[in-house]
Write a protein that holds these residues in place. Structure first.
Motif, PDB file in Angstrom:
ATOM      1  N   ARG A  67       0.811  -1.224   0.000  1.00 44.55           N
ATOM      2  CA  ARG A  67       0.000   0.000   0.000  1.00 44.55           C
ATOM      3  C   ARG A  67       0.847   1.279   0.000  1.00 44.55           C
ATOM      4  O   ARG A  67       0.395   2.314  -0.446  1.00 44.55           O
ATOM      5  CB  ARG A  67      -0.904  -0.039   1.218  1.00 44.55           C
ATOM      6  CG  ARG A  67      -1.893   1.046   1.324  1.00 44.55           C
ATOM      7  CD  ARG A  67      -2.827   0.718   2.460  1.00 44.55           C
ATOM      8  NE  ARG A  67      -3.690   1.809   2.750  1.00 44.55           N
ATOM      9  CZ  ARG A  67      -4.566   1.815   3.718  1.00 44.55           C
ATOM     10  NH1 ARG A  67      -4.675   0.755   4.498  1.00 44.55           N
ATOM     11  NH2 ARG A  67      -5.337   2.832   3.933  1.00 44.55           N
ATOM     12  N   VAL A  68       2.081   1.224   0.492  1.00 43.52           N
ATOM     13  CA  VAL A  68       2.905   2.426   0.586  1.00 43.52           C
ATOM     14  C   VAL A  68       4.034   2.467  -0.437  1.00 43.52           C
ATOM     15  O   VAL A  68       4.796   3.429  -0.474  1.00 43.52           O
ATOM     16  CB  VAL A  68       3.490   2.609   2.011  1.00 43.52           C
ATOM     17  CG1 VAL A  68       2.398   2.755   3.024  1.00 43.52           C
ATOM     18  CG2 VAL A  68       4.429   1.489   2.367  1.00 43.52           C
ATOM     19  N   ARG A  69       4.135   1.472  -1.279  1.00 42.33           N
ATOM     20  CA  ARG A  69       5.196   1.468  -2.295  1.00 42.33           C
ATOM     21  C   ARG A  69       5.054   2.703  -3.178  1.00 42.33           C
ATOM     22  O   ARG A  69       3.981   3.029  -3.636  1.00 42.33           O
ATOM     23  CB  ARG A  69       5.119   0.225  -3.163  1.00 42.33           C
ATOM     24  CG  ARG A  69       5.603  -1.008  -2.470  1.00 42.33           C
ATOM     25  CD  ARG A  69       5.681  -2.175  -3.452  1.00 42.33           C
ATOM     26  NE  ARG A  69       5.783  -3.417  -2.750  1.00 42.33           N
ATOM     27  CZ  ARG A  69       6.901  -3.917  -2.250  1.00 42.33           C
ATOM     28  NH1 ARG A  69       8.024  -3.252  -2.394  1.00 42.33           N
ATOM     29  NH2 ARG A  69       6.909  -5.064  -1.621  1.00 42.33           N
ATOM     30  N   GLY A  70       6.166   3.400  -3.372  1.00 36.85           N
ATOM     31  CA  GLY A  70       6.161   4.582  -4.222  1.00 36.85           C
ATOM     32  C   GLY A  70       5.700   5.851  -3.529  1.00 36.85           C
ATOM     33  O   GLY A  70       5.636   6.899  -4.152  1.00 36.85           O
ATOM     34  N   SER A  71       5.382   5.788  -2.242  1.00 36.97           N
ATOM     35  CA  SER A  71       4.966   6.984  -1.508  1.00 36.97           C
ATOM     36  C   SER A  71       6.152   7.921  -1.314  1.00 36.97           C
ATOM     37  O   SER A  71       7.305   7.496  -1.327  1.00 36.97           O
ATOM     38  CB  SER A  71       4.407   6.606  -0.131  1.00 36.97           C
ATOM     39  OG  SER A  71       3.256   5.830  -0.266  1.00 36.97           O
ATOM     40  N   ALA A  72       5.828   9.184  -1.100  1.00 39.27           N
ATOM     41  CA  ALA A  72       6.880  10.182  -0.889  1.00 39.27           C
ATOM     42  C   ALA A  72       7.615   9.908   0.425  1.00 39.27           C
ATOM     43  O   ALA A  72       6.992   9.648   1.447  1.00 39.27           O
ATOM     44  CB  ALA A  72       6.268  11.573  -0.862  1.00 39.27           C
ATOM     45  N   ALA A  73       8.905   9.982   0.354  1.00 41.38           N
ATOM     46  CA  ALA A  73       9.744   9.790   1.542  1.00 41.38           C
ATOM     47  C   ALA A  73      10.069  11.161   2.140  1.00 41.38           C
ATOM     48  O   ALA A  73       9.955  12.177   1.460  1.00 41.38           O
ATOM     49  CB  ALA A  73      11.032   9.075   1.155  1.00 41.38           C
ATOM     50  N   PRO A  74      10.472  11.203   3.395  1.00 41.24           N
ATOM     51  CA  PRO A  74      10.894  12.478   3.967  1.00 41.24           C
ATOM     52  C   PRO A  74      12.096  13.046   3.206  1.00 41.24           C
ATOM     53  O   PRO A  74      12.845  12.298   2.577  1.00 41.24           O
ATOM     54  CB  PRO A  74      11.263  12.138   5.408  1.00 41.24           C
ATOM     55  CG  PRO A  74      11.189  10.676   5.548  1.00 41.24           C
ATOM     56  CD  PRO A  74      10.591  10.095   4.328  1.00 41.24           C
ATOM     57  N   ALA A  75      12.275  14.357   3.280  1.00 43.77           N
ATOM     58  CA  ALA A  75      13.371  15.017   2.557  1.00 43.77           C
ATOM     59  C   ALA A  75      14.732  14.487   3.004  1.00 43.77           C
ATOM     60  O   ALA A  75      15.646  14.370   2.192  1.00 43.77           O
ATOM     61  CB  ALA A  75      13.294  16.522   2.762  1.00 43.77           C
TER      62      ALA A  75
END
Length: 111
Positions: A47-55
């Motif tokens: 479900r979280v694959r490809g989600s934005a990561a923290p900077a």
């Protein structure tokens, strides 16, 4: 910490019940969770694959044998969040850095 990670990066994934991660004995929290919770923290949740990561990568102040630290490490892996782990066990020189940063030596501590 886990609630923050799930809310911010987990896309609404539910918080696991305490019975799935809190055990009263250090022996039980060491290797038995591998048997009771196979696969937890071993792969990224689809479900979280490809989600934005923290900077920047998160920094987790942690130590082995602590069930709460273990849970946070598992969630960081499952949410595919880049992170660094600073081991702050008793006797570690990094423990003083944690006290300076957090005002106490309690782990887990996530920055």
């Amino acid at each position: 910490i886990v609630t923050h990670l799930l809310t911010t990066y987990g896309g609404g994934l539910p918080l696991p019940p305490p019975s799935s991660y809190f055990y009263p004995s250090p022996l039980v929290t060491g290797w038995v969770p591998l048997l009771l919770r196979p696969g937890r923290g071993g792969s990224v949740v689809d479900r979280v694959r490809g989600s934005a990561a923290p900077a920047e990568p998160l920094v987790l102040y942690s130590y082995d044998g602590n069930q709460f630290c273990r849970l946070v490490r598992e969630v960081l892996t499952e949410l595919d969040l880049p992170h660094q782990i600073q081991s702050v066990g008793k006797g570690s020189p990094r423990r003083a850095a944690l006290v300076e940063l957090a005002g106490r030596s309690t782990a887990p501590y996530l920055v």
